[in-house]
Design an enzyme around this catalytic site. Sequence first.
Site, short mmCIF file in Angstrom:
data_model
loop_
_atom_site.label_atom_id
_atom_site.label_comp_id
_atom_site.label_asym_id
_atom_site.label_seq_id
_atom_site.Cartn_x
_atom_site.Cartn_y
_atom_site.Cartn_z
N LYS A 22 47.74 49.59 -40.90
CA LYS A 22 48.23 49.39 -42.27
C LYS A 22 49.05 50.58 -42.76
O LYS A 22 50.15 50.42 -43.29
CB LYS A 22 47.04 49.16 -43.21
N ASN A 23 48.53 51.79 -42.59
CA ASN A 23 49.20 52.96 -43.13
C ASN A 23 50.52 53.26 -42.42
O ASN A 23 51.41 53.86 -43.00
CB ASN A 23 48.27 54.17 -43.08
N ASP A 121 44.53 51.70 -54.85
CA ASP A 121 43.11 51.89 -55.09
C ASP A 121 42.84 52.91 -56.18
O ASP A 121 43.56 53.91 -56.31
CB ASP A 121 42.41 52.38 -53.80
#
Length: 435
Positions: A22-23, A121
């Site tokens: 993902k990153n 987040d």
Amino acid sequence: MASFKITGGLKLSGEITPQGAKNEALQILCAVLLTSETVTIHKIPNIIDVVKLIDLLGDLGVEVKKLSEESYQFKAENIDLEFFGTKEYTQKAASLRGSIMLLGPLLSRFGKAMIPKPGGDKIGRRRLDTHFIGFEKLGAKFLFDNKSSFYHIDASALKGTYIHLDEASVTGTANIVMAASLAEGKTTIYNAACEPYLQQLCKMLNRMGAKITGIGSNLLHIEGVSELKGTEHTMLPDMIEIGSFIGLAAMTQSEITIKNVGLEHLGIIPDTFKRLGIKMEFRGDDIFIPSQQSYEIETFIDGSIMNIADAIWPGFTPDLISIVLVVATQAKGTVLVHQKMFESRLFFVDKLIDMGAQIILCDPHRATVIGLNRQINLRGISMTSPDIRAGVSLLIAALSADGESTIHNVEQIDRGYQNIDKRLNALGAKIERVD
């Protein structure tokens, strides 16, 4: 809003393959804006944050072609800069923290950009100063509108320079590298992030014609070029998923093989889980986790209590601190978990305490975990996922617990983990997704 209903106490078994990282995906996808030629990317994870970013690229005028479930082609030949002024852009970019990495490529290639304050987040302060100080040193000028929470940046004449970052920010480094790749002259970045995902970005840019040296170190040199070409790129396996699966196997006493992990890129992640007493075998590029009745946390050589803390790469990634904490609840022994980077990331431990875990939250950054050594099982409860990593940690706890648990707001988990319920159910878990 969706929820998971989880039946705990089941042993899992089988093989699981980690998704693309993902990153890394958020950086690599933004980099397609640096060229008008075709860029093909493989191993793209099908997760909410990545899908949102691909959708946003399409709105900006990037031609997006899906080749298979995990492979896409992108061609950023006709970018619509007027889209920046639309309400749709504001809403979409503000909902995605990864949108901040659109700035470097847009400034580098088009000389201007604007972006709303990005989301993400709620794990503590996540300042953007590193990005903008880097852009300013390259010659950009920016204005932040407090009323609209919008950043306006003018970078009509970027020039290479020396930049000493005040923090080794991964996204900050990525943004500055992309901006400098088409700037005039040479840029030096000291105290640069050197995570494998940043290395992947630099290697991809070099294949496109960039001139970046020092890859893998904290001192990068970028010689600006006039244009970049198309390329093909395959992303690494997601190290956070791999660490999550290691913790899951230990907590549920399961025998699991994690396939194609990219072992050379995992750094100290395997060794950190070994310090919690988790056994594992490396079989080629796979990690085999045997079923363990118990696992014992090591002490330091002098007998003092183990302390596991996050750090910038090549230290232990902060994204796995939540997993370490959960796994320690059923270990034999005590560990101090120190989350240095984000002051709100340990606040999910109240749910674990409600499940029967013995945890002392010392302050926003530190928690002492007294392992139960399976003498007392965790019990199922109803809870809500506060962020991606805490959500998966609670899922692991629920899978090991007695009885049934419910986790609400699982869209947070979907932001980082691809079809996690279906993939774990294939190993023997019992997770039901309900609206």
